[in-house]
Design a protein around this motif. Structure first.
Motif, PDB file in Angstrom:
ATOM      1  N   TRP A  36       0.852  -1.185   0.000  1.00  0.00           N
ATOM      2  CA  TRP A  36       0.000   0.000   0.000  1.00  0.00           C
ATOM      3  C   TRP A  36       0.890   1.237   0.000  1.00  0.00           C
ATOM      4  CZ3 TRP A  36      -5.286  -1.401   0.611  1.00  0.00           C
ATOM      5  CH2 TRP A  36      -6.186  -0.343   0.397  1.00  0.00           C
ATOM      6  N   VAL A  37       0.708   2.087  -1.004  1.00  0.00           N
ATOM      7  CA  VAL A  37       1.518   3.292  -1.129  1.00  0.00           C
ATOM      8  C   VAL A  37       0.632   4.503  -0.884  1.00  0.00           C
ATOM      9  CG1 VAL A  37       3.159   4.557  -2.553  1.00  0.00           C
ATOM     10  CG2 VAL A  37       2.902   2.080  -2.865  1.00  0.00           C
ATOM     11  N   LEU A  38       1.016   5.320   0.085  1.00  0.00           N
ATOM     12  CA  LEU A  38       0.240   6.484   0.502  1.00  0.00           C
ATOM     13  C   LEU A  38       0.839   7.771  -0.045  1.00  0.00           C
ATOM     14  CD1 LEU A  38      -0.067   5.500   4.276  1.00  0.00           C
ATOM     15  CD2 LEU A  38      -1.877   5.281   2.562  1.00  0.00           C
ATOM     16  N   ALA A  39      -0.039   8.692  -0.425  1.00  0.00           N
ATOM     17  CA  ALA A  39       0.374  10.055  -0.773  1.00  0.00           C
ATOM     18  C   ALA A  39       0.258  10.905   0.486  1.00  0.00           C
ATOM     19  CB  ALA A  39      -0.510  10.612  -1.886  1.00  0.00           C
ATOM     20  N   GLY A  40       1.384  11.432   0.937  1.00  0.00           N
ATOM     21  CA  GLY A  40       1.436  12.070   2.254  1.00  0.00           C
ATOM     22  C   GLY A  40       0.517  13.250   2.437  1.00  0.00           C
ATOM     23  N   GLU A  41       0.216  13.996   1.352  1.00  0.00           N
ATOM     24  CA  GLU A  41      -0.640  15.182   1.452  1.00  0.00           C
ATOM     25  C   GLU A  41      -1.890  15.006   0.584  1.00  0.00           C
ATOM     26  OE1 GLU A  41       0.036  17.595   3.536  1.00  0.00           O
ATOM     27  OE2 GLU A  41       1.933  16.651   4.128  1.00  0.00           O
ATOM     28  N   ASP A  42      -2.478  13.827   0.656  1.00  0.00           N
ATOM     29  CA  ASP A  42      -3.615  13.473  -0.190  1.00  0.00           C
ATOM     30  C   ASP A  42      -4.867  14.202   0.269  1.00  0.00           C
ATOM     31  OD1 ASP A  42      -5.589  12.165  -1.724  1.00  0.00           O
ATOM     32  OD2 ASP A  42      -4.397  10.325  -1.767  1.00  0.00           O
ATOM     33  N   ARG A  43      -5.375  15.108  -0.565  1.00  0.00           N
ATOM     34  CA  ARG A  43      -6.589  15.846  -0.219  1.00  0.00           C
ATOM     35  C   ARG A  43      -7.855  15.086  -0.598  1.00  0.00           C
ATOM     36  NH1 ARG A  43      -5.462  22.260  -1.733  1.00  0.00           N
ATOM     37  NH2 ARG A  43      -4.233  22.739   0.141  1.00  0.00           N
ATOM     38  N   GLU A  44      -7.782  14.225  -1.603  1.00  0.00           N
ATOM     39  CA  GLU A  44      -8.965  13.478  -2.016  1.00  0.00           C
ATOM     40  C   GLU A  44      -9.171  12.230  -1.181  1.00  0.00           C
ATOM     41  OE1 GLU A  44      -9.870  12.710  -6.049  1.00  0.00           O
ATOM     42  OE2 GLU A  44      -8.865  14.500  -6.788  1.00  0.00           O
ATOM     43  N   ALA A  45      -8.096  11.639  -0.716  1.00  0.00           N
ATOM     44  CA  ALA A  45      -8.177  10.430   0.099  1.00  0.00           C
ATOM     45  C   ALA A  45      -7.254  10.590   1.302  1.00  0.00           C
ATOM     46  CB  ALA A  45      -7.787   9.210  -0.727  1.00  0.00           C
ATOM     47  N   PRO A  46      -7.653  11.426   2.286  1.00  0.00           N
ATOM     48  CA  PRO A  46      -6.792  11.651   3.457  1.00  0.00           C
ATOM     49  C   PRO A  46      -6.380  10.341   4.112  1.00  0.00           C
ATOM     50  CG  PRO A  46      -8.616  13.203   3.449  1.00  0.00           C
ATOM     51  CD  PRO A  46      -8.890  12.216   2.351  1.00  0.00           C
ATOM     52  N   ILE A  47      -5.146  10.283   4.593  1.00  0.00           N
ATOM     53  CA  ILE A  47      -4.532   8.993   4.894  1.00  0.00           C
ATOM     54  C   ILE A  47      -4.591   8.564   6.355  1.00  0.00           C
ATOM     55  CG2 ILE A  47      -2.940   9.327   2.963  1.00  0.00           C
ATOM     56  CD1 ILE A  47      -0.738   9.889   5.024  1.00  0.00           C
ATOM     57  N   GLU A  48      -5.083   9.393   7.276  1.00  0.00           N
ATOM     58  CA  GLU A  48      -4.954   9.075   8.690  1.00  0.00           C
ATOM     59  C   GLU A  48      -5.585   7.731   9.045  1.00  0.00           C
ATOM     60  OE1 GLU A  48      -5.758  11.996   7.509  1.00  0.00           O
ATOM     61  OE2 GLU A  48      -4.176  13.328   8.220  1.00  0.00           O
ATOM     62  N   THR A  49      -6.850   7.544   8.699  1.00  0.00           N
ATOM     63  CA  THR A  49      -7.537   6.297   9.029  1.00  0.00           C
ATOM     64  C   THR A  49      -6.908   5.120   8.300  1.00  0.00           C
ATOM     65  OG1 THR A  49      -9.625   7.427   9.486  1.00  0.00           O
ATOM     66  CG2 THR A  49      -9.756   5.092   8.934  1.00  0.00           C
ATOM     67  N   THR A  50      -6.554   5.321   7.041  1.00  0.00           N
ATOM     68  CA  THR A  50      -5.956   4.260   6.242  1.00  0.00           C
ATOM     69  C   THR A  50      -4.617   3.819   6.819  1.00  0.00           C
ATOM     70  OG1 THR A  50      -7.069   4.969   4.220  1.00  0.00           O
ATOM     71  CG2 THR A  50      -5.031   3.712   3.950  1.00  0.00           C
ATOM     72  N   PHE A 109       4.948   8.485   0.418  1.00  0.00           N
ATOM     73  CA  PHE A 109       5.718   9.500  -0.290  1.00  0.00           C
ATOM     74  C   PHE A 109       5.280  10.866   0.222  1.00  0.00           C
ATOM     75  CE2 PHE A 109       6.421   6.003  -3.166  1.00  0.00           C
ATOM     76  CZ  PHE A 109       7.665   6.249  -3.723  1.00  0.00           C
ATOM     77  N   PRO A 110       6.141  11.567   0.968  1.00  0.00           N
ATOM     78  CA  PRO A 110       5.751  12.880   1.508  1.00  0.00           C
ATOM     79  C   PRO A 110       5.594  13.916   0.400  1.00  0.00           C
ATOM     80  CG  PRO A 110       8.078  12.476   1.903  1.00  0.00           C
ATOM     81  CD  PRO A 110       7.518  11.206   1.325  1.00  0.00           C
ATOM     82  N   GLN A 111       4.832  14.952   0.706  1.00  0.00           N
ATOM     83  CA  GLN A 111       4.641  16.081  -0.213  1.00  0.00           C
ATOM     84  C   GLN A 111       4.082  15.627  -1.569  1.00  0.00           C
ATOM     85  OE1 GLN A 111       5.026  19.318   0.842  1.00  0.00           O
ATOM     86  NE2 GLN A 111       5.292  18.283   2.797  1.00  0.00           N
ATOM     87  N   THR A 112       3.169  14.682  -1.532  1.00  0.00           N
ATOM     88  CA  THR A 112       2.485  14.253  -2.749  1.00  0.00           C
ATOM     89  C   THR A 112       0.986  14.262  -2.511  1.00  0.00           C
ATOM     90  OG1 THR A 112       2.663  11.926  -2.116  1.00  0.00           O
ATOM     91  CG2 THR A 112       4.367  12.804  -3.571  1.00  0.00           C
ATOM     92  N   ASP A 113       0.247  14.546  -3.570  1.00  0.00           N
ATOM     93  CA  ASP A 113      -1.207  14.560  -3.515  1.00  0.00           C
ATOM     94  C   ASP A 113      -1.747  13.306  -4.212  1.00  0.00           C
ATOM     95  OD1 ASP A 113      -3.828  15.374  -3.079  1.00  0.00           O
ATOM     96  OD2 ASP A 113      -3.523  17.387  -3.889  1.00  0.00           O
ATOM     97  N   HIS A 114      -3.059  13.187  -4.269  1.00  0.00           N
ATOM     98  CA  HIS A 114      -3.724  12.039  -4.864  1.00  0.00           C
ATOM     99  C   HIS A 114      -3.185  11.782  -6.272  1.00  0.00           C
ATOM    100  CE1 HIS A 114      -6.972   9.186  -4.525  1.00  0.00           C
ATOM    101  NE2 HIS A 114      -7.411   9.492  -5.740  1.00  0.00           N
ATOM    102  N   GLY A 115      -2.883  10.512  -6.550  1.00  0.00           N
ATOM    103  CA  GLY A 115      -2.250  10.183  -7.823  1.00  0.00           C
ATOM    104  C   GLY A 115      -0.739  10.152  -7.730  1.00  0.00           C
ATOM    105  N   MET A 116      -0.189  10.376  -6.509  1.00  0.00           N
ATOM    106  CA  MET A 116       1.248  10.459  -6.270  1.00  0.00           C
ATOM    107  C   MET A 116       1.879  11.632  -7.010  1.00  0.00           C
ATOM    108  SD  MET A 116       0.997   7.957  -4.297  1.00  0.00           S
ATOM    109  CE  MET A 116       2.623   8.193  -3.617  1.00  0.00           C
ATOM    110  N   TRP A 117       1.096  12.699  -7.112  1.00  0.00           N
ATOM    111  CA  TRP A 117       1.566  13.902  -7.789  1.00  0.00           C
ATOM    112  C   TRP A 117       2.309  14.827  -6.849  1.00  0.00           C
ATOM    113  CZ3 TRP A 117       1.459  14.832 -12.892  1.00  0.00           C
ATOM    114  CH2 TRP A 117       0.596  14.076 -13.676  1.00  0.00           C
TER     115      TRP A 117
END
Length: 423
Positions: free
Chosen positions: A337-351, A370-378
């Motif tokens: 499971w790869v998380l985008a650290g600053e994901d606004r569409e799928a916030p990661i705390e619960t996940t 991956f820190p400083q990335t948004d949804h899509g690993m952007w």
């Protein structure tokens, strides 16, 4: 993640300038001697004869832009003064049946002698309606020595049926896709499993409980229900605005009220929604709250919600209270499971908490962030108004996916942080 027809998995386009820096580029995947690669494909967002390109390190753009980091020839491209040759994939189109629906797909196999140990991966959609066939990501996976099966989600591309976001039905489709891919690649693969991005994080693990799968890899997905996603998005919004606990508590109550509407087919929950609306009335920030759907519901009059609320918000058979943790507990496959650290569409705390909990319980789970990335690993820049502007897919993400599927994880992957011990 946007459920109402928005593209979730992959951002289709970066802005292209009308400068035709390339005119002779041919669609294909081109590899360097050191295994680096670039994929070039046609895209509706790029005017012909331009192509969309993506490097292994995540750089993306259009060949019509100025400053393109490659030049094109007939069967090769030149990058940094070196020739990269076209990879001659074997591509086999097919159709298969799933729950009485004819689906279309393509098996992409790397060149060379048949390799009985080569991994086979089925790519599971997000919520987008665009076809993955002929797209960047299937070829980017295949360029790393993996056989890849891509298929059109039901009701999209060449697949029949009605577009839906019902995880149970989509999981059946994905399971049938893997069975089809196995039969097509018989004798030419070893491990087989799924990759899913965004909404695929709900679908792919469930599919892996419906057919034999050796692995499941997920990018920027959720281990939370769509209701929890909506709540976490609103919490993220008010925190980003510098608001405190009172605002967090208020959007939590809004999420509870809208959830009751959704779960009752818009028959119950209006009194609770009206109470939250009264609390929000004197809050200037409340008009900007969106979430996944709660902001829109709060701004619709009750008579309108009763008449068309379900048709507007709940028309795609989404399982609003889906138990993602229960599906993962049933999973008998290794999980990335790869998380985008600053994901606004799928916030990661619960996940993140759920995944680390499963790892502590002994499940085979590898979690990377991956820190400083948004949804899509952007990766992104942020302007003075707080608006984000995506730049590139973060370096290391695509390579991590490929190496993990091949069971060859080693070294660093860009700025990735491993959150679980090595399996």
């Amino acid at each position: 993640m946007k459920h109402l027809g928005s593209t979730l998995l992959l951002l289709a386009a970066l802005p292209a300038t009308p400068v035709f820096a390339q005119t002779a580029c041919q669609p294909g995947t081109y590899a360097a001697p050191d295994s680096d690669f670039v994929v070039l494909v046609p895209s509706p967002s790029v005017a012909a004869p331009g192509l969309r390109y993506m490097f292994r390190d995540g750089r993306r753009g259009a060949t019509t832009e100025a400053g393109v980091p490659l030049t094109c020839g007939t069967d090769a491209v030149t990058v940094g003064g070196k020739r990269w040759a076209r990879i001659a994939f074997r591509e086999t189109p097919t159709t298969f049946d799933s729950v009485g629906t004819k689906m279309t797909g393509v098996l992409i196999e790397p060149p060379g002698a048949s390799d009985a140990k080569r991994p086979l991966v089925v790519m599971v959609h997000g919520s987008e309606r665009t076809s993955p066939i002929g797209g960047l990501y299937g070829y980017a996976m295949a360029a790393q020595g993996i056989s890849v099966f891509v298929y059109d989600k039901r009701g999209t591309g060449g697949s029949e049926g009605e577009y839906t976001q019902n995880f149970e039905l989509l999981a059946e489709d994905a399971a049938q896709a893997l069975d089809q891919a196995r039969s097509m690649a018989a004798g030419r693969f070893g491990r087989a499993g799924f990759f899913g991005g965004s909404q695929g994080g709900w679908v792919a693990p469930l599919a892996a409980t419906r057919t034999k799968a050796d692995f499941v890899a997920i990018g920027f997905g959720l281990v939370a229900s769509p209701i929890e996603e909506d709540r976490e998005q609103m919490v993220s919004e008010v925190r980003a605005a510098g608001l405190g606990g009172d605002a967090v508590a208020l959007v939590n109550r809004l999420s509870q009220a809208t959830a009751r509407l959704l779960l009752s087919d818009f028959r119950e929950g209006y009194d609770a929604l009206d109470a939250v609306r009264r609390e929000m009335a004197d809050k200037p920030w409340a008009a900007k709250v969106e979430g996944e759907y709660s902001g829109a519901i709060a701004r619709m009059p009750n008579d309108e919600l009763r008449r068309i609320g379900r048709a507007r918000v709940d028309n795609l058979e989404l399982i609003w209270d889906y138990d993602a943790v229960a599906a993962l507990k049933k999973l008998d496959a290794s999980l990335l499971w790869v998380l985008a650290g600053e994901d606004r569409e799928a916030p990661i705390e619960t996940t993140r908490a759920a995944l680390l909990g499963l790892a502590k319980e002994g499940k085979s789970v590898d979690v990377y962030l991956f820190p400083q990335t948004d949804h899509g690993m952007w990766e992104f820049t942020t302007d003075a108004d707080g608006e984000r502007h995506v730049t590139r897919i973060t370096d290391g993400y695509l390579k991590l996916l490929g190496d993990w599927i091949k069971r060859d994880v080693r070294g660093a992957y860009g700025h990735a942080e491993r959150l679980t011990p090595k399996s």
